[in-house]
Design an enzyme around this catalytic site. Sequence first.
Site, PDB file in Angstrom:
ATOM      1  N   LYS A  13       2.388  -7.842  -4.229  1.00  0.00           N
ATOM      2  CA  LYS A  13       2.502  -9.235  -4.686  1.00  0.00           C
ATOM      3  C   LYS A  13       1.161  -9.735  -5.224  1.00  0.00           C
ATOM      4  CE  LYS A  13       3.727 -10.696  -0.573  1.00  0.00           C
ATOM      5  NZ  LYS A  13       3.693  -9.417   0.182  1.00  0.00           N
ATOM      6  N   ARG A  88       8.267 -17.711   3.171  1.00  0.00           N
ATOM      7  CA  ARG A  88       8.525 -16.480   3.915  1.00  0.00           C
ATOM      8  C   ARG A  88       9.640 -16.647   4.926  1.00  0.00           C
ATOM      9  NH1 ARG A  88       3.188 -14.016   3.246  1.00  0.00           N
ATOM     10  NH2 ARG A  88       3.295 -12.033   4.264  1.00  0.00           N
TER      11      ARG A  88
HETATM   12  P1  AP5 Z   1      -1.268  -5.912  -2.496  1.00  0.00           P
HETATM   13  O1  AP5 Z   1      -1.143  -6.364  -3.899  1.00  0.00           O
HETATM   14  O2  AP5 Z   1      -2.456  -6.340  -1.717  1.00  0.00           O
HETATM   15  O3  AP5 Z   1       0.091  -6.244  -1.720  1.00  0.00           O
HETATM   16  P2  AP5 Z   1       0.637  -7.601  -1.148  1.00  0.00           P
HETATM   17  O4  AP5 Z   1       2.106  -7.582  -1.361  1.00  0.00           O
HETATM   18  O5  AP5 Z   1      -0.137  -8.760  -1.671  1.00  0.00           O
HETATM   19  O6  AP5 Z   1       0.348  -7.314   0.371  1.00  0.00           O
HETATM   20  P3  AP5 Z   1      -0.220  -8.264   1.516  1.00  0.00           P
HETATM   21  O7  AP5 Z   1      -0.654  -7.377   2.640  1.00  0.00           O
HETATM   22  O8  AP5 Z   1      -1.206  -9.223   0.965  1.00  0.00           O
HETATM   23  O9  AP5 Z   1       1.085  -8.977   1.898  1.00  0.00           O
HETATM   24  P4  AP5 Z   1       1.378  -9.827   3.114  1.00  0.00           P
HETATM   25  O10 AP5 Z   1       2.566 -10.530   2.618  1.00  0.00           O
HETATM   26  O11 AP5 Z   1       1.538  -9.092   4.369  1.00  0.00           O
HETATM   27  O12 AP5 Z   1       0.016 -10.623   3.339  1.00  0.00           O
HETATM   28  P5  AP5 Z   1      -0.418 -12.120   3.097  1.00  0.00           P
HETATM   29  O13 AP5 Z   1      -1.832 -12.133   2.782  1.00  0.00           O
HETATM   30  O14 AP5 Z   1       0.536 -12.797   2.179  1.00  0.00           O
HETATM   31  O15 AP5 Z   1      -1.166  -4.309  -2.493  1.00  0.00           O
HETATM   32  C1  AP5 Z   1      -1.369  -3.577  -1.291  1.00  0.00           C
HETATM   33  C2  AP5 Z   1      -2.190  -2.317  -1.582  1.00  0.00           C
HETATM   34  O16 AP5 Z   1      -1.427  -1.431  -2.388  1.00  0.00           O
HETATM   35  C3  AP5 Z   1      -3.478  -2.579  -2.376  1.00  0.00           C
HETATM   36  O17 AP5 Z   1      -4.480  -1.714  -1.901  1.00  0.00           O
HETATM   37  C4  AP5 Z   1      -3.108  -2.258  -3.823  1.00  0.00           C
HETATM   38  O18 AP5 Z   1      -4.216  -1.803  -4.580  1.00  0.00           O
HETATM   39  C5  AP5 Z   1      -2.047  -1.165  -3.644  1.00  0.00           C
HETATM   40  N1  AP5 Z   1      -0.980  -1.238  -4.642  1.00  0.00           N
HETATM   41  C6  AP5 Z   1      -0.403  -2.355  -5.162  1.00  0.00           C
HETATM   42  N2  AP5 Z   1       0.572  -2.032  -6.034  1.00  0.00           N
HETATM   43  C7  AP5 Z   1       0.625  -0.671  -6.065  1.00  0.00           C
HETATM   44  C8  AP5 Z   1       1.418   0.273  -6.774  1.00  0.00           C
HETATM   45  N3  AP5 Z   1       2.380  -0.094  -7.633  1.00  0.00           N
HETATM   46  N4  AP5 Z   1       1.198   1.571  -6.544  1.00  0.00           N
HETATM   47  C9  AP5 Z   1       0.249   1.963  -5.681  1.00  0.00           C
HETATM   48  N5  AP5 Z   1      -0.544   1.129  -4.991  1.00  0.00           N
HETATM   49  C10 AP5 Z   1      -0.369  -0.167  -5.173  1.00  0.00           C
HETATM   50  O19 AP5 Z   1      -0.180 -12.724   4.546  1.00  0.00           O
HETATM   51  C11 AP5 Z   1      -0.971 -12.302   5.653  1.00  0.00           C
HETATM   52  C12 AP5 Z   1      -0.543 -13.012   6.904  1.00  0.00           C
HETATM   53  O20 AP5 Z   1      -0.731 -14.432   6.740  1.00  0.00           O
HETATM   54  C13 AP5 Z   1       0.935 -12.868   7.286  1.00  0.00           C
HETATM   55  O21 AP5 Z   1       1.169 -11.699   8.043  1.00  0.00           O
HETATM   56  C14 AP5 Z   1       1.155 -14.155   8.096  1.00  0.00           C
HETATM   57  O22 AP5 Z   1       0.645 -14.025   9.387  1.00  0.00           O
HETATM   58  C15 AP5 Z   1       0.314 -15.168   7.355  1.00  0.00           C
HETATM   59  N6  AP5 Z   1       1.081 -15.880   6.319  1.00  0.00           N
HETATM   60  C16 AP5 Z   1       0.874 -15.833   4.976  1.00  0.00           C
HETATM   61  N7  AP5 Z   1       1.771 -16.597   4.321  1.00  0.00           N
HETATM   62  C17 AP5 Z   1       2.581 -17.112   5.272  1.00  0.00           C
HETATM   63  C18 AP5 Z   1       3.714 -17.956   5.227  1.00  0.00           C
HETATM   64  N8  AP5 Z   1       4.212 -18.413   4.077  1.00  0.00           N
HETATM   65  N9  AP5 Z   1       4.309 -18.290   6.406  1.00  0.00           N
HETATM   66  C19 AP5 Z   1       3.834 -17.861   7.576  1.00  0.00           C
HETATM   67  N10 AP5 Z   1       2.769 -17.050   7.693  1.00  0.00           N
HETATM   68  C20 AP5 Z   1       2.142 -16.684   6.552  1.00  0.00           C
END
Ligand code: AP5
Length: 213
Positions: A13, A88
Amino acid sequence: MKLMFLGAPGAGKGTQAEVVSERYHIPAVSTGALLREAMANGTELGMKAKSYIDGGALVPDDVVIGIIKERLAADDMEGGFILDGFPRTVAQAKALDDMGIKMDGVISIEVEDDAIIRRLGGRRLCGKCGASYHIDYKPTAKEGVCDKCDGELVIRADDKPEVIKSRLVVYHDQTEPLKDFYAEKGVLKTVVGQEKIEDTTALTIAAIESIRG
Ligand code: AP5
Ligand code: MG
Protein backbone atom coordinates in the site's frame (compact mmCIF):
# COMPACT_ATOMS: atom_id res chain seq x y z
CA MET A 1 -9.69 12.14 -7.02
CA LYS A 2 -10.20 10.34 -3.70
CA LEU A 3 -8.50 6.96 -3.65
CA MET A 4 -7.98 4.31 -1.03
CA PHE A 5 -5.56 1.40 -0.82
CA LEU A 6 -6.76 -1.67 1.00
CA GLY A 7 -4.59 -4.69 1.58
CA ALA A 8 -2.81 -6.88 4.08
CA PRO A 9 0.18 -5.59 6.00
CA GLY A 10 3.06 -5.58 3.52
CA ALA A 11 0.82 -5.84 0.46
CA GLY A 12 2.51 -2.72 -0.91
CA LYS A 13 0.00 0.00 0.00
CA GLY A 14 2.67 2.48 1.04
CA THR A 15 4.91 1.65 -1.94
CA GLN A 16 2.12 2.18 -4.47
CA ALA A 17 0.68 5.21 -2.62
CA GLU A 18 4.06 6.95 -2.97
CA VAL A 19 4.18 6.38 -6.75
CA VAL A 20 0.54 7.35 -7.30
CA SER A 21 0.94 10.45 -5.15
CA GLU A 22 3.83 11.66 -7.31
CA ARG A 23 2.15 10.78 -10.60
CA TYR A 24 -1.23 12.42 -9.89
CA HIS A 25 0.03 15.15 -7.53
CA ILE A 26 -2.28 14.23 -4.68
CA PRO A 27 -1.11 13.69 -1.10
CA ALA A 28 -1.03 10.23 0.46
CA VAL A 29 -2.17 9.86 4.05
CA SER A 30 -1.01 6.81 6.02
CA THR A 31 -2.50 6.42 9.48
CA GLY A 32 0.36 4.04 10.29
CA ALA A 33 2.90 6.74 9.39
CA LEU A 34 1.00 9.39 11.41
CA LEU A 35 0.95 7.06 14.42
CA ARG A 36 4.66 6.24 14.08
CA GLU A 37 5.44 9.96 13.88
CA ALA A 38 3.49 10.52 17.11
CA MET A 39 5.43 7.63 18.69
CA ALA A 40 8.78 9.08 17.58
CA ASN A 41 7.80 12.47 19.03
CA GLY A 42 6.77 10.84 22.30
CA THR A 43 3.36 12.56 22.33
CA GLU A 44 0.48 11.33 24.48
CA LEU A 45 -1.15 9.88 21.38
CA GLY A 46 2.09 8.13 20.41
CA MET A 47 2.47 6.58 23.83
CA LYS A 48 -1.10 5.34 23.74
CA ALA A 49 -0.65 3.85 20.25
CA LYS A 50 2.70 2.15 20.90
CA SER A 51 1.48 -0.88 22.85
CA TYR A 52 -1.14 -1.68 20.20
CA ILE A 53 1.22 -1.25 17.25
CA ASP A 54 4.14 -3.14 18.76
CA GLY A 55 1.81 -6.05 19.51
CA GLY A 56 0.27 -6.07 16.03
CA ALA A 57 -3.20 -5.00 17.22
CA LEU A 58 -5.29 -2.16 15.84
CA VAL A 59 -5.26 1.18 17.61
CA PRO A 60 -8.82 1.90 18.92
CA ASP A 61 -11.24 3.30 16.34
CA ASP A 62 -11.96 6.56 18.16
CA VAL A 63 -8.25 7.44 18.29
CA VAL A 64 -7.64 6.77 14.60
CA ILE A 65 -10.86 8.44 13.48
CA GLY A 66 -9.80 11.56 15.45
CA ILE A 67 -6.41 11.62 13.68
CA ILE A 68 -7.87 11.20 10.22
CA LYS A 69 -10.55 13.87 10.76
CA GLU A 70 -7.86 16.36 11.66
CA ARG A 71 -5.62 15.38 8.73
CA LEU A 72 -8.42 15.47 6.13
CA ALA A 73 -9.42 18.97 7.27
CA ALA A 74 -6.04 20.37 6.12
CA ASP A 75 -5.88 22.66 3.05
CA ASP A 76 -3.72 20.29 0.98
CA MET A 77 -6.54 17.71 0.92
CA GLU A 78 -8.87 19.84 -1.18
CA GLY A 79 -7.72 18.49 -4.57
CA GLY A 80 -8.08 14.85 -3.54
CA PHE A 81 -5.99 12.35 -1.59
CA ILE A 82 -4.95 8.75 -1.20
CA LEU A 83 -5.80 6.89 1.99
CA ASP A 84 -3.29 4.19 2.94
CA GLY A 85 -4.20 2.05 5.93
CA PHE A 86 -7.46 3.80 6.76
CA PRO A 87 -10.17 2.59 7.20
CA ARG A 88 -9.30 -0.78 8.69
CA THR A 89 -12.60 -1.67 10.35
CA VAL A 90 -16.22 -1.34 9.29
CA ALA A 91 -16.70 1.23 12.08
CA GLN A 92 -13.91 3.37 10.55
CA ALA A 93 -15.42 3.06 7.07
CA LYS A 94 -18.78 4.17 8.44
CA ALA A 95 -17.09 7.13 10.16
CA LEU A 96 -15.68 8.17 6.77
CA ASP A 97 -19.19 7.99 5.31
CA ASP A 98 -20.44 10.11 8.22
CA MET A 99 -17.80 12.74 7.38
CA GLY A 100 -19.48 12.99 3.97
CA ILE A 101 -16.43 11.59 2.16
CA LYS A 102 -17.21 9.52 -0.90
CA MET A 103 -14.33 7.54 -2.40
CA ASP A 104 -13.90 7.49 -6.19
CA GLY A 105 -11.96 4.26 -6.07
CA VAL A 106 -10.87 1.66 -3.52
CA ILE A 107 -7.98 -0.47 -4.71
CA SER A 108 -7.43 -3.75 -2.92
CA ILE A 109 -3.91 -5.10 -3.42
CA GLU A 110 -4.08 -8.87 -3.07
CA VAL A 111 -1.02 -10.77 -1.87
CA GLU A 112 -0.80 -14.28 -0.36
CA ASP A 113 0.19 -14.56 3.29
CA ASP A 114 3.48 -16.39 2.60
CA ALA A 115 4.63 -13.63 0.25
CA ILE A 116 3.67 -11.06 2.91
CA ILE A 117 5.96 -12.73 5.41
CA ARG A 118 8.90 -12.53 2.92
CA ARG A 119 8.18 -8.90 2.16
CA LEU A 120 7.89 -7.67 5.72
CA GLY A 121 10.85 -9.77 6.83
CA GLY A 122 13.04 -7.95 4.28
CA ARG A 123 11.65 -4.44 4.64
CA ARG A 124 14.04 -1.71 5.79
CA LEU A 125 13.19 1.91 6.54
CA CYS A 126 15.36 4.98 6.69
CA GLY A 127 15.57 6.04 10.33
CA LYS A 128 15.97 9.65 9.22
CA CYS A 129 13.52 10.33 6.33
CA GLY A 130 11.27 7.24 6.52
CA ALA A 131 11.91 6.04 2.92
CA SER A 132 11.05 2.36 2.50
CA TYR A 133 13.22 -0.36 0.92
CA HIS A 134 13.48 -4.13 0.69
CA ILE A 135 16.72 -6.10 0.92
CA ASP A 136 15.86 -8.10 -2.25
CA TYR A 137 13.01 -6.31 -4.05
CA LYS A 138 14.08 -2.68 -3.57
CA PRO A 139 17.66 -2.57 -2.34
CA THR A 140 19.55 0.64 -1.64
CA ALA A 141 22.65 1.44 -3.71
CA LYS A 142 24.82 1.14 -0.58
CA GLU A 143 23.83 -1.53 1.95
CA GLY A 144 22.22 -0.17 5.10
CA VAL A 145 22.23 3.46 3.88
CA CYS A 146 19.27 5.46 2.50
CA ASP A 147 19.56 6.47 -1.18
CA LYS A 148 17.74 9.73 -0.54
CA CYS A 149 19.35 11.18 2.58
CA ASP A 150 22.24 8.86 3.63
CA GLY A 151 20.31 8.01 6.82
CA GLU A 152 20.82 4.63 8.50
CA LEU A 153 18.30 1.88 7.67
CA VAL A 154 16.27 0.34 10.49
CA ILE A 155 13.77 -2.52 10.90
CA ARG A 156 10.22 -1.54 11.90
CA ALA A 157 9.41 -2.76 15.44
CA ASP A 158 6.24 -4.52 14.23
CA ASP A 159 8.09 -6.43 11.47
CA LYS A 160 9.16 -9.17 13.90
CA PRO A 161 7.91 -12.61 12.70
CA GLU A 162 5.48 -13.16 15.60
CA VAL A 163 4.01 -9.66 15.24
CA ILE A 164 3.63 -10.08 11.46
CA LYS A 165 1.51 -13.18 12.14
CA SER A 166 -0.77 -11.26 14.53
CA ARG A 167 -1.14 -8.42 12.00
CA LEU A 168 -2.22 -10.90 9.34
CA VAL A 169 -4.86 -12.41 11.65
CA VAL A 170 -6.18 -8.92 12.42
CA TYR A 171 -6.25 -8.09 8.69
CA HIS A 172 -8.27 -11.15 7.71
CA ASP A 173 -10.61 -10.75 10.64
CA GLN A 174 -11.26 -7.00 10.75
CA THR A 175 -10.09 -5.32 7.54
CA GLU A 176 -10.81 -7.82 4.78
CA PRO A 177 -14.62 -7.43 5.26
CA LEU A 178 -14.18 -3.89 3.90
CA LYS A 179 -13.78 -5.37 0.42
CA ASP A 180 -17.47 -6.34 0.51
CA PHE A 181 -18.37 -2.98 2.05
CA TYR A 182 -16.84 -1.11 -0.91
CA ALA A 183 -17.85 -3.68 -3.54
CA GLU A 184 -21.45 -2.98 -2.54
CA LYS A 185 -20.84 0.72 -3.17
CA GLY A 186 -19.49 -0.19 -6.63
CA VAL A 187 -16.06 1.40 -6.09
CA LEU A 188 -13.85 -1.65 -5.43
CA LYS A 189 -11.02 -2.52 -7.84
CA THR A 190 -8.77 -5.49 -7.27
CA VAL A 191 -5.09 -5.54 -8.19
CA VAL A 192 -3.22 -8.82 -7.85
CA GLY A 193 0.09 -7.84 -6.27
CA GLN A 194 3.04 -8.95 -8.40
CA GLU A 195 6.52 -9.99 -7.35
CA LYS A 196 7.93 -6.90 -9.06
CA ILE A 197 6.99 -3.49 -7.68
CA GLU A 198 6.83 -1.92 -11.19
CA ASP A 199 4.42 -4.65 -12.36
CA THR A 200 2.07 -3.90 -9.47
CA THR A 201 2.39 -0.20 -10.26
CA ALA A 202 1.37 -0.80 -13.89
CA LEU A 203 -1.77 -2.68 -12.76
CA THR A 204 -2.52 -0.01 -10.16
CA ILE A 205 -2.25 2.82 -12.71
CA ALA A 206 -4.52 0.87 -15.09
CA ALA A 207 -7.10 0.51 -12.28
CA ILE A 208 -6.90 4.25 -11.52
CA GLU A 209 -7.28 5.16 -15.20
CA SER A 210 -10.42 3.00 -15.36
CA ILE A 211 -11.76 4.87 -12.32
CA ARG A 212 -11.04 8.24 -13.96
CA GLY A 213 -12.94 7.01 -17.02
P1 AP5 B 1 4.89 -1.63 1.87
O1 AP5 B 1 4.59 -0.77 0.70
O2 AP5 B 1 5.62 -1.03 3.01
O3 AP5 B 1 3.54 -2.34 2.35
P2 AP5 B 1 2.32 -1.79 3.17
O4 AP5 B 1 1.11 -2.43 2.61
O5 AP5 B 1 2.36 -0.30 3.26
O6 AP5 B 1 2.67 -2.48 4.54
P3 AP5 B 1 2.59 -1.93 6.03
O7 AP5 B 1 3.39 -2.86 6.89
O8 AP5 B 1 2.91 -0.48 6.08
O9 AP5 B 1 1.09 -2.16 6.29
P4 AP5 B 1 0.34 -2.14 7.60
O10 AP5 B 1 -1.02 -1.97 7.08
O11 AP5 B 1 0.56 -3.29 8.47
O12 AP5 B 1 1.04 -0.95 8.40
P5 AP5 B 1 0.59 0.52 8.76
O13 AP5 B 1 1.78 1.34 8.83
O14 AP5 B 1 -0.54 0.95 7.90
O15 AP5 B 1 5.68 -2.92 1.34
C1 AP5 B 1 6.20 -3.87 2.25
C2 AP5 B 1 7.58 -4.33 1.78
O16 AP5 B 1 7.46 -5.07 0.57
C3 AP5 B 1 8.55 -3.18 1.46
O17 AP5 B 1 9.84 -3.56 1.87
C4 AP5 B 1 8.47 -3.03 -0.06
O18 AP5 B 1 9.67 -2.54 -0.62
C5 AP5 B 1 8.17 -4.46 -0.51
N1 AP5 B 1 7.27 -4.52 -1.66
C6 AP5 B 1 6.20 -3.73 -1.92
N2 AP5 B 1 5.59 -4.10 -3.06
C7 AP5 B 1 6.28 -5.17 -3.54
C8 AP5 B 1 6.16 -6.00 -4.69
N3 AP5 B 1 5.18 -5.84 -5.59
N4 AP5 B 1 7.04 -7.00 -4.84
C9 AP5 B 1 8.02 -7.19 -3.94
N5 AP5 B 1 8.21 -6.43 -2.84
C10 AP5 B 1 7.36 -5.44 -2.64
O19 AP5 B 1 0.01 0.29 10.22
C11 AP5 B 1 0.87 -0.10 11.30
C12 AP5 B 1 0.08 -0.26 12.56
O20 AP5 B 1 -0.53 1.00 12.91
C13 AP5 B 1 -1.10 -1.25 12.50
O21 AP5 B 1 -0.69 -2.57 12.76
C14 AP5 B 1 -2.01 -0.68 13.60
O22 AP5 B 1 -1.56 -1.06 14.86
C15 AP5 B 1 -1.83 0.81 13.45
N6 AP5 B 1 -2.83 1.41 12.54
C16 AP5 B 1 -2.58 2.01 11.35
N7 AP5 B 1 -3.72 2.43 10.77
C17 AP5 B 1 -4.71 2.06 11.61
C18 AP5 B 1 -6.12 2.18 11.56
N8 AP5 B 1 -6.75 2.75 10.53
N9 AP5 B 1 -6.85 1.67 12.60
C19 AP5 B 1 -6.26 1.10 13.65
N10 AP5 B 1 -4.93 0.94 13.76
C20 AP5 B 1 -4.16 1.42 12.75
MG1 MG C 1 2.60 1.06 4.83
